[in-house]
Design an enzyme around this catalytic site. Structure first.
Site, PDB file in Angstrom:
ATOM      1  N   GLY A 150     -11.668 -42.722  38.653  1.00  0.00           N
ATOM      2  CA  GLY A 150     -12.078 -41.600  39.349  1.00  0.00           C
ATOM      3  C   GLY A 150     -11.511 -41.254  40.748  1.00  0.00           C
ATOM      4  N   ALA A 151     -10.857 -40.236  41.316  1.00  0.00           N
ATOM      5  CA  ALA A 151      -9.994 -40.096  42.033  1.00  0.00           C
ATOM      6  C   ALA A 151     -10.164 -39.225  43.050  1.00  0.00           C
ATOM      7  CB  ALA A 151      -8.713 -39.701  41.977  1.00  0.00           C
ATOM      8  N   ALA A 193     -15.824 -40.722  46.344  1.00  0.00           N
ATOM      9  CA  ALA A 193     -16.299 -42.724  46.111  1.00  0.00           C
ATOM     10  C   ALA A 193     -15.389 -43.035  45.885  1.00  0.00           C
ATOM     11  CB  ALA A 193     -17.033 -42.119  44.969  1.00  0.00           C
ATOM     12  N   GLY A 194     -14.152 -42.998  44.764  1.00  0.00           N
ATOM     13  CA  GLY A 194     -13.283 -43.698  44.723  1.00  0.00           C
ATOM     14  C   GLY A 194     -12.139 -43.632  45.054  1.00  0.00           C
ATOM     15  N   PHE A 205     -28.380 -27.225  57.677  1.00  0.00           N
ATOM     16  CA  PHE A 205     -28.087 -26.980  56.336  1.00  0.00           C
ATOM     17  C   PHE A 205     -29.310 -27.049  55.744  1.00  0.00           C
ATOM     18  CE2 PHE A 205     -24.897 -27.455  53.059  1.00  0.00           C
ATOM     19  CZ  PHE A 205     -24.327 -26.517  53.253  1.00  0.00           C
ATOM     20  N   HIS A 237     -28.429 -25.271  42.164  1.00  0.00           N
ATOM     21  CA  HIS A 237     -28.373 -25.030  43.281  1.00  0.00           C
ATOM     22  C   HIS A 237     -29.032 -23.832  43.412  1.00  0.00           C
ATOM     23  CE1 HIS A 237     -26.010 -22.848  47.010  1.00  0.00           C
ATOM     24  NE2 HIS A 237     -25.742 -24.806  47.395  1.00  0.00           N
ATOM     25  N   GLU A 242     -24.461 -23.417  50.555  1.00  0.00           N
ATOM     26  CA  GLU A 242     -25.216 -23.079  51.284  1.00  0.00           C
ATOM     27  C   GLU A 242     -24.844 -23.035  52.613  1.00  0.00           C
ATOM     28  OE1 GLU A 242     -28.421 -26.676  50.658  1.00  0.00           O
ATOM     29  OE2 GLU A 242     -29.123 -26.461  52.208  1.00  0.00           O
ATOM     30  N   ARG A 288     -33.695 -27.482  48.823  1.00  0.00           N
ATOM     31  CA  ARG A 288     -33.071 -26.737  47.586  1.00  0.00           C
ATOM     32  C   ARG A 288     -33.416 -25.798  46.538  1.00  0.00           C
ATOM     33  NH1 ARG A 288     -26.308 -29.424  46.802  1.00  0.00           N
ATOM     34  NH2 ARG A 288     -26.451 -28.023  49.311  1.00  0.00           N
ATOM     35  N   HIS A 296     -26.216 -28.021  39.124  1.00  0.00           N
ATOM     36  CA  HIS A 296     -25.105 -28.029  40.474  1.00  0.00           C
ATOM     37  C   HIS A 296     -25.003 -30.088  40.623  1.00  0.00           C
ATOM     38  CE1 HIS A 296     -22.937 -27.773  44.130  1.00  0.00           C
ATOM     39  NE2 HIS A 296     -23.864 -28.724  44.678  1.00  0.00           N
ATOM     40  N   GLU A 337     -20.990 -39.597  43.035  1.00  0.00           N
ATOM     41  CA  GLU A 337     -22.398 -38.630  41.841  1.00  0.00           C
ATOM     42  C   GLU A 337     -22.230 -39.821  40.630  1.00  0.00           C
ATOM     43  OE1 GLU A 337     -21.575 -34.179  42.425  1.00  0.00           O
ATOM     44  OE2 GLU A 337     -23.200 -34.687  40.773  1.00  0.00           O
ATOM     45  N   ARG A 384     -30.923 -34.073  46.620  1.00  0.00           N
ATOM     46  CA  ARG A 384     -30.705 -34.039  47.412  1.00  0.00           C
ATOM     47  C   ARG A 384     -30.603 -32.990  48.060  1.00  0.00           C
ATOM     48  NH1 ARG A 384     -25.365 -32.669  47.875  1.00  0.00           N
ATOM     49  NH2 ARG A 384     -24.845 -30.779  46.278  1.00  0.00           N
ATOM     50  N   SER A 414     -24.189 -35.712  49.639  1.00  0.00           N
ATOM     51  CA  SER A 414     -23.713 -36.419  48.204  1.00  0.00           C
ATOM     52  C   SER A 414     -21.884 -36.757  48.849  1.00  0.00           C
ATOM     53  CB  SER A 414     -23.954 -35.736  47.613  1.00  0.00           C
ATOM     54  OG  SER A 414     -23.105 -34.164  47.878  1.00  0.00           O
TER      55      SER A 414
HETATM   56  C1  FAD Z   1     -18.896 -26.276  44.178  1.00  0.00           C
HETATM   57  C2  FAD Z   1     -19.594 -27.368  44.084  1.00  0.00           C
HETATM   58  C3  FAD Z   1     -19.789 -27.825  45.831  1.00  0.00           C
HETATM   59  C4  FAD Z   1     -20.197 -29.204  46.305  1.00  0.00           C
HETATM   60  N1  FAD Z   1     -20.155 -29.155  47.973  1.00  0.00           N
HETATM   61  C5  FAD Z   1     -20.221 -30.063  48.713  1.00  0.00           C
HETATM   62  C6  FAD Z   1     -20.896 -29.869  49.968  1.00  0.00           C
HETATM   63  O1  FAD Z   1     -20.595 -29.208  50.388  1.00  0.00           O
HETATM   64  N2  FAD Z   1     -21.427 -30.853  50.809  1.00  0.00           N
HETATM   65  C7  FAD Z   1     -21.742 -32.283  49.921  1.00  0.00           C
HETATM   66  O2  FAD Z   1     -22.079 -33.136  50.595  1.00  0.00           O
HETATM   67  N3  FAD Z   1     -21.572 -31.878  48.333  1.00  0.00           N
HETATM   68  C8  FAD Z   1     -20.744 -31.023  47.516  1.00  0.00           C
HETATM   69  N4  FAD Z   1     -20.789 -31.066  46.524  1.00  0.00           N
HETATM   70  C9  FAD Z   1     -21.084 -32.340  45.449  1.00  0.00           C
HETATM   71  C10 FAD Z   1     -20.230 -33.167  46.028  1.00  0.00           C
HETATM   72  O3  FAD Z   1     -19.055 -32.710  45.963  1.00  0.00           O
HETATM   73  C11 FAD Z   1     -20.034 -34.286  44.258  1.00  0.00           C
HETATM   74  O4  FAD Z   1     -20.929 -34.676  44.860  1.00  0.00           O
HETATM   75  C12 FAD Z   1     -18.987 -35.154  44.804  1.00  0.00           C
HETATM   76  O5  FAD Z   1     -17.256 -34.484  45.706  1.00  0.00           O
HETATM   77  C13 FAD Z   1     -18.964 -36.387  43.988  1.00  0.00           C
HETATM   78  O6  FAD Z   1     -17.563 -37.442  44.190  1.00  0.00           O
HETATM   79  P1  FAD Z   1     -17.434 -38.739  43.134  1.00  0.00           P
HETATM   80  O7  FAD Z   1     -16.381 -38.925  44.219  1.00  0.00           O
HETATM   81  O8  FAD Z   1     -18.806 -39.500  43.102  1.00  0.00           O
HETATM   82  O9  FAD Z   1     -16.645 -37.515  42.557  1.00  0.00           O
HETATM   83  P2  FAD Z   1     -15.304 -36.220  42.147  1.00  0.00           P
HETATM   84  O10 FAD Z   1     -14.951 -35.503  42.959  1.00  0.00           O
HETATM   85  O11 FAD Z   1     -16.137 -35.758  40.826  1.00  0.00           O
HETATM   86  O12 FAD Z   1     -14.683 -36.889  41.074  1.00  0.00           O
HETATM   87  C14 FAD Z   1     -14.514 -37.557  39.707  1.00  0.00           C
HETATM   88  C15 FAD Z   1     -13.157 -38.347  39.275  1.00  0.00           C
HETATM   89  O13 FAD Z   1     -13.588 -38.698  37.754  1.00  0.00           O
HETATM   90  C16 FAD Z   1     -12.594 -38.510  37.544  1.00  0.00           C
HETATM   91  N5  FAD Z   1     -12.820 -38.754  36.154  1.00  0.00           N
HETATM   92  C17 FAD Z   1     -14.313 -38.503  35.175  1.00  0.00           C
HETATM   93  N6  FAD Z   1     -14.463 -38.730  34.076  1.00  0.00           N
HETATM   94  C18 FAD Z   1     -12.919 -39.601  33.380  1.00  0.00           C
HETATM   95  C19 FAD Z   1     -12.231 -40.118  32.349  1.00  0.00           C
HETATM   96  N7  FAD Z   1     -12.730 -40.010  31.472  1.00  0.00           N
HETATM   97  N8  FAD Z   1     -11.470 -40.642  32.549  1.00  0.00           N
HETATM   98  C20 FAD Z   1     -11.081 -40.878  33.943  1.00  0.00           C
HETATM   99  N9  FAD Z   1     -11.030 -40.620  35.324  1.00  0.00           N
HETATM  100  C21 FAD Z   1     -12.020 -39.716  35.204  1.00  0.00           C
HETATM  101  C22 FAD Z   1     -12.333 -37.287  37.484  1.00  0.00           C
HETATM  102  O14 FAD Z   1     -10.327 -37.366  36.975  1.00  0.00           O
HETATM  103  C23 FAD Z   1     -12.296 -37.462  39.289  1.00  0.00           C
HETATM  104  O15 FAD Z   1     -11.585 -38.429  39.715  1.00  0.00           O
HETATM  105  C24 FAD Z   1     -20.338 -29.716  45.791  1.00  0.00           C
HETATM  106  C25 FAD Z   1     -20.472 -30.285  44.851  1.00  0.00           C
HETATM  107  C26 FAD Z   1     -19.920 -28.753  43.961  1.00  0.00           C
HETATM  108  C27 FAD Z   1     -20.059 -29.145  42.083  1.00  0.00           C
END
Ligand code: FAD
Length: 581
Positions: free
Chosen positions: A11-12, A15-16, A115, A244, A257, A288, A354, A385, A396, A401
């Site tokens: 995951g990039a 978090a990653g 928010f 959402h 939001e 929300r 969402h 997430e 949340r 997040s």
């Molecule tokens: C449209 C939108 C707007 C948002 N706005 C906000 C905001 O303003 N403020 C806020 O706090 N939160 C917001 N959120 C929520 C927040 O963006 C996410 O919860 C957070 O970015 C998740 O980060 P993450 O690093 O956990 O995962 P992600 O950023 O989702 O990254 C997941 C990674 O896992 C990799 N991956 C998944 N499955 C596989 C697989 N099988 N093999 C290899 N790689 C894989 C993907 O390639 C990706 O790199 C929003 C979400 C959405 C959808």
């Protein structure tokens, strides 16, 4: 082919990459992503990232903690929430120093906006304490996730992190209770690879794609959650899926939001700002789950625009200059996808799936937990997430997040640095790729069978209708029957494209298997939980029930189907109260 790294992060997203920044100074780190890294869903986050910096007005970490506990409908673990809100200011200043271009106040400090659910305490004219919205979300116009993601990616490149972009992970290698690596296939040529590591961390994101109306990217198919479940790791609080309030009608693309934070109104067909009937003190800035149910109620009771299944988000009174400065992306989305100019016309919106509050259970340090007692799985970590710490409980708060992903990415990184100092590579089991090779051979061998698109569409449609904003026993039972029927069909699914190079049909079939796997856990948890809490609303059990349900669901995959166990919520300072705004 076998690749060897001290640490493999899957995951990039925020978090990653935050964990990669932390660990790569001390260890050899590989990051796998099925997308090109900067296409991760974090980049779509618009509104902001919470921290009680107090740059625009007085704010306190303690208020942020209270808001998050209350927002979670008291299901969030208070030790985890205290830690996240307490570390938030440091985590934000670190991002600033890494180069994130936040929007600024006149004095040059990081700008903050309001928010939903984020409040400060004030004393009213009668001497009573009340809570009103506070400026707490740090932002960069409406591109906050985008700028953080790009900055972290640059920092990883600078630190020589090895990226495996467009590799899709298939299975975890857990042997003798120790995680030793994983298998993945390279989308470019369809070849299966083994990754051998001292530790694996998942930052694989959420699972909104189980729903037809969703704000989530195509990639958010909960692969990590499903893969962990299949490998014998339980899942926590899966029934809590956030809807959402403002998805652009009809697809559900997110309207941040921040649009309400900047002063947008929600209006029904009668032109009424209906939130006054549901949350009179904070109106459109209620949390929300409440705004979503209010909108859905307006729609269900026939007050949608022209009787349709949407209401309006009105930004016209904000003026062209403010929309251009503060909400440029949203203005563009509305024009492109709905043919609406928000300067002149209201935006049609509906609730959209969402955010995934549930996921892989972890402790405060990012260790994945094997059971409800807190047993650690050696060598396996998760954050963001896909993980459930749990800081969001049943609901949340917006901007918490990105914060969760950054704070826990960083914390998990610190835990990993210590672990990797001592850890050794343990030998891989014989033929770790066997199961995946068999799965590929089966799929490539099919000449007929079930159509994956039909299975996927039915799953998503029914999840939206039967396990969405409002739920009841009859619909949830029917949903479980559908999932079991679809799982049965899926065993016989047909791969029509037999190519090896970028076989997206193959990838989508594997994702569909993952959607089915964890949807079962969502619905099973939702059916069992006979109460309303946060995002989980049972019309047949219309009250929160702290006596029986103030506890986390832990779902195990067994031979006989899903088995549910429970564990207590950590309650420190704040005893559960009725949630009113
Ligand atoms: C449209 C939108 C707007 C948002 N706005 C906000 C905001 O303003 N403020 C806020 O706090 N939160 C917001 N959120 C929520 C927040 O963006 C996410 O919860 C957070 O970015 C998740 O980060 P993450 O690093 O956990 O995962 P992600 O950023 O989702 O990254 C997941 C990674 O896992 C990799 N991956 C998944 N499955 C596989 C697989 N099988 N093999 C290899 N790689 C894989 C993907 O390639 C990706 O790199 C929003 C979400 C959405 C959808």
């Amino acid at each position: 082919m076998i690749h060897k790294h001290d640490l493999i992060i899957v995951g990039a997203g925020l978090a990653g990459l935050r964990a990669a920044v932390e660990t790569s100074q001390y260890a050899d780190v590989g990051v796998i992503s099925k997308l090109f890294p900067t296409r991760s869903h974090s980049g779509a986050a618009q509104g902001g990232i919470a921290a009680a910096l107090g740059n625009e007005e007085h704010d306190k970490v303690e208020w942020h903690v209270f808001d998050s506990v209350k927002g979670s409908d008291y299901l969030g673990d208070q030790d985890a929430i205290e830690m996240m809100c307490g570390e938030a200011p440091d985590a934000i200043y670190e991002l600033e120093h890494l180069g994130v271009p936040f929007s600024r106040t006149k004095e040059g400090k990081i700008a903050q906006r309001q928010f939903g659910g984020h409040t400060k305490e004030v004393i009213d004219e009668n001497g009573n304490s009340k809570r009103i919205p506070v400026l707490r979300a740090c932002y960069s116009a409406d591109r906050t996730g985008h700028v953080i993601l790009h900055t972290l990616y640059e920092q990883c490149v600078k630190r020589n992190v090895r990226f495996y972009a467009e590799y899709f992970i298939l299975s975890l290698i857990i042997d003798d209770g120790v995680c030793k690596g994983l298998t993945a296939f390279n989308l470019r040529d369809g070849e299966i690879h083994t990754f051998h590591a001292k530790a694996v961390m998942f930052g694989t994101g959420g699972y909104g794609r189980a729903y037809r109306v969703t704000s989530n990217a195509y990639a958010n198919s909960g692969d990590g959650v499903a893969i962990a479940f299949r490998a014998g790791i339980p899942l926590e609080d899966m029934e809590f899926v956030q809807f959402h309030p403002t998805g652009l009608y009809p697809l559900g693309i997110l309207v941040t939001e921040g649009a309400r934070g900047e002063g947008g109104y929600l209006v029904n067909n009668d032109g009424d700002r209906f939130m006054k009937n549901y949350a009179p003190t904070v109106m459109e800035l209620a949390p929300r789950d409440m705004v979503t149910r209010s909108i859905q109620t307006e729609i269900n009771e026939g007050r949608g625009i022209n009787g349709g299944d949407f209401v309006n988000l009105d930004l016209t009174h904000l003026g062209a200059a403010k929309l251009k400065e503060r909400l440029p992306e949203i203005t563009g989305f509305a024009k492109t996808y709905a043919g609406i100019d928000p300067v002149k016309q209201p935006i049609p919106i509906l609730p959209t799936a969402h955010y995934s509050m549930g996921g892989i259970p972890t402790d405060l340090y990012g260790h994945v937990l094997a059971d409800e007692k807190g047993t650690i799985v050696k060598g396996f970590y998760a954050a963001g997430e896909c993980a459930c710490v749990s800081v969001h409980g049943a609901n949340r708060l917006g901007t918490n997040s990105l914060l969760d992903a950054v704070v826990h990415g960083r914390r998990t990184g610190k835990t990993l640095v210590k672990y990797l100092r001592e850890a050794e590579f343990s030998p891989l089991p014989d033929d770790a790729e066997k199961k995946d090779r068999e799965m590929f051979a089966n799929l490539y061998g099919t000449s007929s069978g079930e159509n994956a698109d039909k299975i996927r569409l039915r799953l998503k449609e029914e999840m939206t209708n039967k396990c969405g904003v409002f739920r009841n026993e009859k619909d949830l039972n029917s949903m479980l029957d559908t999932i079991h029927e679809l799982e049965h069909k899926f065993k016989n699914v047909h791969l029509s494209c037999k190519g090896k190079v970028f076989n997206t049909e193959l990838m989508e079939i594997i994702e569909l298997g993952n959607l089915l796997e964890f949807s079962d856990a969502i619905v099973t948890g939702a059916l069992a939980r006979q109460e309303c809490r946060g995002a989980h609303w049972r019309t047949d059990h219309p009250k929160r029930d702290d006596v029986n349900w103030l506890k986390h669901t832990i779902a195990f995959k067994t031979e006989k189907g899903i088995e549910l166990k429970y564990k207590p919520v950590v309650i420190n300072k704040y005893q559960p109260q009725e949630r009113k705004y």
